[in-house]
Design a protein around this motif. Sequence first.
Motif, PDB file in Angstrom:
ATOM      1  N   VAL A   3      44.733  45.992  37.531  1.00  0.00           N
ATOM      2  CA  VAL A   3      44.104  44.769  37.039  1.00  0.00           C
ATOM      3  C   VAL A   3      44.569  43.639  37.946  1.00  0.00           C
ATOM      4  O   VAL A   3      45.761  43.360  38.039  1.00  0.00           O
ATOM      5  N   LEU A   4      43.625  43.012  38.638  1.00  0.00           N
ATOM      6  CA  LEU A   4      43.936  41.826  39.425  1.00  0.00           C
ATOM      7  C   LEU A   4      43.860  40.633  38.486  1.00  0.00           C
ATOM      8  O   LEU A   4      42.800  40.327  37.952  1.00  0.00           O
ATOM      9  N   VAL A   5      44.987  39.980  38.245  1.00  0.00           N
ATOM     10  CA  VAL A   5      45.066  38.811  37.371  1.00  0.00           C
ATOM     11  C   VAL A   5      45.242  37.604  38.287  1.00  0.00           C
ATOM     12  O   VAL A   5      46.291  37.434  38.906  1.00  0.00           O
ATOM     13  N   ILE A   6      44.203  36.780  38.381  1.00  0.00           N
ATOM     14  CA  ILE A   6      44.162  35.726  39.396  1.00  0.00           C
ATOM     15  C   ILE A   6      44.206  34.346  38.741  1.00  0.00           C
ATOM     16  O   ILE A   6      43.439  34.042  37.827  1.00  0.00           O
ATOM     17  N   ASP A   7      45.107  33.521  39.232  1.00  0.00           N
ATOM     18  CA  ASP A   7      45.271  32.149  38.751  1.00  0.00           C
ATOM     19  C   ASP A   7      44.044  31.332  39.154  1.00  0.00           C
ATOM     20  O   ASP A   7      43.743  31.179  40.336  1.00  0.00           O
ATOM     21  N   GLY A  54      40.950  24.962  46.389  1.00  0.00           N
ATOM     22  CA  GLY A  54      41.054  24.945  47.844  1.00  0.00           C
ATOM     23  C   GLY A  54      41.795  26.146  48.382  1.00  0.00           C
ATOM     24  O   GLY A  54      41.464  27.291  48.102  1.00  0.00           O
ATOM     25  N   ASN A  55      42.842  25.876  49.152  1.00  0.00           N
ATOM     26  CA  ASN A  55      43.544  26.914  49.889  1.00  0.00           C
ATOM     27  C   ASN A  55      44.211  27.959  48.986  1.00  0.00           C
ATOM     28  O   ASN A  55      44.216  29.141  49.317  1.00  0.00           O
ATOM     29  N   GLY A  56      44.772  27.547  47.863  1.00  0.00           N
ATOM     30  CA  GLY A  56      45.454  28.490  46.974  1.00  0.00           C
ATOM     31  C   GLY A  56      44.526  29.585  46.486  1.00  0.00           C
ATOM     32  O   GLY A  56      44.852  30.772  46.544  1.00  0.00           O
ATOM     33  N   LEU A  57      43.358  29.204  46.008  1.00  0.00           N
ATOM     34  CA  LEU A  57      42.397  30.190  45.523  1.00  0.00           C
ATOM     35  C   LEU A  57      41.859  31.025  46.682  1.00  0.00           C
ATOM     36  O   LEU A  57      41.654  32.232  46.543  1.00  0.00           O
ATOM     37  N   ALA A  58      41.680  30.407  47.833  1.00  0.00           N
ATOM     38  CA  ALA A  58      41.203  31.148  49.005  1.00  0.00           C
ATOM     39  C   ALA A  58      42.206  32.226  49.408  1.00  0.00           C
ATOM     40  O   ALA A  58      41.823  33.359  49.735  1.00  0.00           O
ATOM     41  N   ILE A  59      43.489  31.906  49.365  1.00  0.00           N
ATOM     42  CA  ILE A  59      44.530  32.883  49.706  1.00  0.00           C
ATOM     43  C   ILE A  59      44.547  34.008  48.677  1.00  0.00           C
ATOM     44  O   ILE A  59      44.634  35.192  49.027  1.00  0.00           O
ATOM     45  N   ALA A  60      44.464  33.668  47.393  1.00  0.00           N
ATOM     46  CA  ALA A  60      44.455  34.682  46.334  1.00  0.00           C
ATOM     47  C   ALA A  60      43.233  35.594  46.467  1.00  0.00           C
ATOM     48  O   ALA A  60      43.340  36.818  46.331  1.00  0.00           O
ATOM     49  N   LYS A  61      42.078  35.010  46.745  1.00  0.00           N
ATOM     50  CA  LYS A  61      40.866  35.821  46.931  1.00  0.00           C
ATOM     51  C   LYS A  61      41.002  36.738  48.140  1.00  0.00           C
ATOM     52  O   LYS A  61      40.567  37.891  48.113  1.00  0.00           O
ATOM     53  N   SER A  62      41.600  36.236  49.196  1.00  0.00           N
ATOM     54  CA  SER A  62      41.793  37.037  50.395  1.00  0.00           C
ATOM     55  C   SER A  62      42.704  38.229  50.109  1.00  0.00           C
ATOM     56  O   SER A  62      42.419  39.358  50.521  1.00  0.00           O
ATOM     57  N   ALA A  63      43.800  37.987  49.391  1.00  0.00           N
ATOM     58  CA  ALA A  63      44.713  39.077  49.028  1.00  0.00           C
ATOM     59  C   ALA A  63      44.006  40.089  48.128  1.00  0.00           C
ATOM     60  O   ALA A  63      44.146  41.306  48.312  1.00  0.00           O
ATOM     61  N   ALA A  64      43.238  39.607  47.156  1.00  0.00           N
ATOM     62  CA  ALA A  64      42.505  40.493  46.257  1.00  0.00           C
ATOM     63  C   ALA A  64      41.456  41.295  47.029  1.00  0.00           C
ATOM     64  O   ALA A  64      41.238  42.482  46.761  1.00  0.00           O
ATOM     65  N   ASN A  65      40.833  40.664  48.009  1.00  0.00           N
ATOM     66  CA  ASN A  65      39.846  41.346  48.843  1.00  0.00           C
ATOM     67  C   ASN A  65      40.487  42.512  49.595  1.00  0.00           C
ATOM     68  O   ASN A  65      39.915  43.610  49.664  1.00  0.00           O
ATOM     69  N   VAL A  66      41.670  42.288  50.148  1.00  0.00           N
ATOM     70  CA  VAL A  66      42.387  43.359  50.846  1.00  0.00           C
ATOM     71  C   VAL A  66      42.703  44.486  49.865  1.00  0.00           C
ATOM     72  O   VAL A  66      42.529  45.669  50.186  1.00  0.00           O
ATOM     73  N   TRP A  67      43.155  44.138  48.662  1.00  0.00           N
ATOM     74  CA  TRP A  67      43.456  45.155  47.641  1.00  0.00           C
ATOM     75  C   TRP A  67      42.211  45.993  47.359  1.00  0.00           C
ATOM     76  O   TRP A  67      42.259  47.224  47.373  1.00  0.00           O
ATOM     77  N   ILE A  68      41.107  45.337  47.092  1.00  0.00           N
ATOM     78  CA  ILE A  68      39.857  46.030  46.733  1.00  0.00           C
ATOM     79  C   ILE A  68      39.387  46.926  47.877  1.00  0.00           C
ATOM     80  O   ILE A  68      38.906  48.034  47.646  1.00  0.00           O
ATOM     81  N   ASN A  69      39.535  46.458  49.107  1.00  0.00           N
ATOM     82  CA  ASN A  69      39.078  47.243  50.249  1.00  0.00           C
ATOM     83  C   ASN A  69      40.054  48.341  50.653  1.00  0.00           C
ATOM     84  O   ASN A  69      39.717  49.192  51.476  1.00  0.00           O
ATOM     85  N   ASN A 108      32.916  34.964  42.590  1.00  0.00           N
ATOM     86  CA  ASN A 108      32.547  33.997  41.554  1.00  0.00           C
ATOM     87  C   ASN A 108      33.723  33.263  40.925  1.00  0.00           C
ATOM     88  O   ASN A 108      33.527  32.474  40.005  1.00  0.00           O
ATOM     89  N   LEU A 109      34.939  33.494  41.405  1.00  0.00           N
ATOM     90  CA  LEU A 109      36.101  32.808  40.830  1.00  0.00           C
ATOM     91  C   LEU A 109      36.116  31.343  41.239  1.00  0.00           C
ATOM     92  O   LEU A 109      35.794  31.002  42.371  1.00  0.00           O
ATOM     93  N   ALA A 110      36.518  30.499  40.304  1.00  0.00           N
ATOM     94  CA  ALA A 110      36.652  29.063  40.563  1.00  0.00           C
ATOM     95  C   ALA A 110      37.955  28.586  39.932  1.00  0.00           C
ATOM     96  O   ALA A 110      38.588  29.303  39.165  1.00  0.00           O
ATOM     97  N   SER A 111      38.350  27.368  40.250  1.00  0.00           N
ATOM     98  CA  SER A 111      39.597  26.836  39.699  1.00  0.00           C
ATOM     99  C   SER A 111      39.337  25.546  38.924  1.00  0.00           C
ATOM    100  O   SER A 111      38.567  24.697  39.358  1.00  0.00           O
ATOM    101  N   GLU A 112      40.002  25.454  37.759  1.00  0.00           N
ATOM    102  CA  GLU A 112      39.944  24.255  36.920  1.00  0.00           C
ATOM    103  C   GLU A 112      40.999  24.358  35.825  1.00  0.00           C
ATOM    104  O   GLU A 112      41.534  25.421  35.561  1.00  0.00           O
ATOM    105  N   ARG A 113      41.323  23.273  35.211  1.00  0.00           N
ATOM    106  CA  ARG A 113      42.236  23.174  34.071  1.00  0.00           C
ATOM    107  C   ARG A 113      43.686  23.493  34.438  1.00  0.00           C
ATOM    108  O   ARG A 113      44.065  23.524  35.578  1.00  0.00           O
ATOM    109  N   GLY A 114      44.465  23.763  33.389  1.00  0.00           N
ATOM    110  CA  GLY A 114      45.901  24.002  33.514  1.00  0.00           C
ATOM    111  C   GLY A 114      46.242  25.454  33.752  1.00  0.00           C
ATOM    112  O   GLY A 114      45.375  26.288  33.994  1.00  0.00           O
ATOM    113  N   THR A 115      47.543  25.759  33.658  1.00  0.00           N
ATOM    114  CA  THR A 115      48.050  27.110  33.905  1.00  0.00           C
ATOM    115  C   THR A 115      48.777  27.597  32.663  1.00  0.00           C
ATOM    116  O   THR A 115      49.670  26.914  32.177  1.00  0.00           O
ATOM    117  N   ASN A 116      48.407  28.771  32.157  1.00  0.00           N
ATOM    118  CA  ASN A 116      49.087  29.331  30.995  1.00  0.00           C
ATOM    119  C   ASN A 116      49.305  30.822  31.229  1.00  0.00           C
ATOM    120  O   ASN A 116      48.371  31.614  31.182  1.00  0.00           O
TER     121      ASN A 116
END
Length: 180
Positions: A71-75, A82-97, A134-142
């Motif tokens: 399970v990829l659990v992504i912040d 911006g860059n944080g989500l791009a880095i997380a997506k890139s890492a997840a992309n490597v995992w998936i591939n 389709n991931l996007a970023s908004e709101r707080g962190t829990n």
Amino acid sequence: YNIYSQSISVFDIDTSSFPIMKAKFYAIDNNGKQILNLTVSDFEVEENAVIRTINNVSCTIPESPKSISSVLVIDGSGSMAGNGLAIAKSAANVWINTIPLDISECAITSFNSMNYLHQDFTTNKEKLLNALDNLASERGTNYDAALLKPPSGGLIIAKNGKYKRIIVFLTDGATNSDAS
């Protein structure tokens, strides 16, 4: 798309019997597969412009991959914009591939102050990559929402995995809630 080329990684260099030296290595072909038929003649070691003798090269047969349910659990909080989500997506992309989806499965969730199931367990790489896009970023962190709370906390989703359950947690920092 991933484009692979041949690569070699040398590590665990052992100098304890100097001048005899040992090292471990991984050699990967252009399809991302380990090269196992290398011999002494495939290598050249040079020290201060002097060619050194290679006494032995051995390649151990790697273990077969194990089936996993990841399970990829992504912040997806605002701080990941911006860059944080791009880095997380890139890492997840490597995992998936990289994950052997012929014997494993993967799901994708995200979280901010709530949690979201983007793709339940599947072996379909395209579904996973589309969900990732389709991931996007908004709101707080829990983190409680990320892992524990219904409906899509990572641990809740992982319970439905068929194989050894793995959670890959991709985040940029500390929670801003009172979660413990």
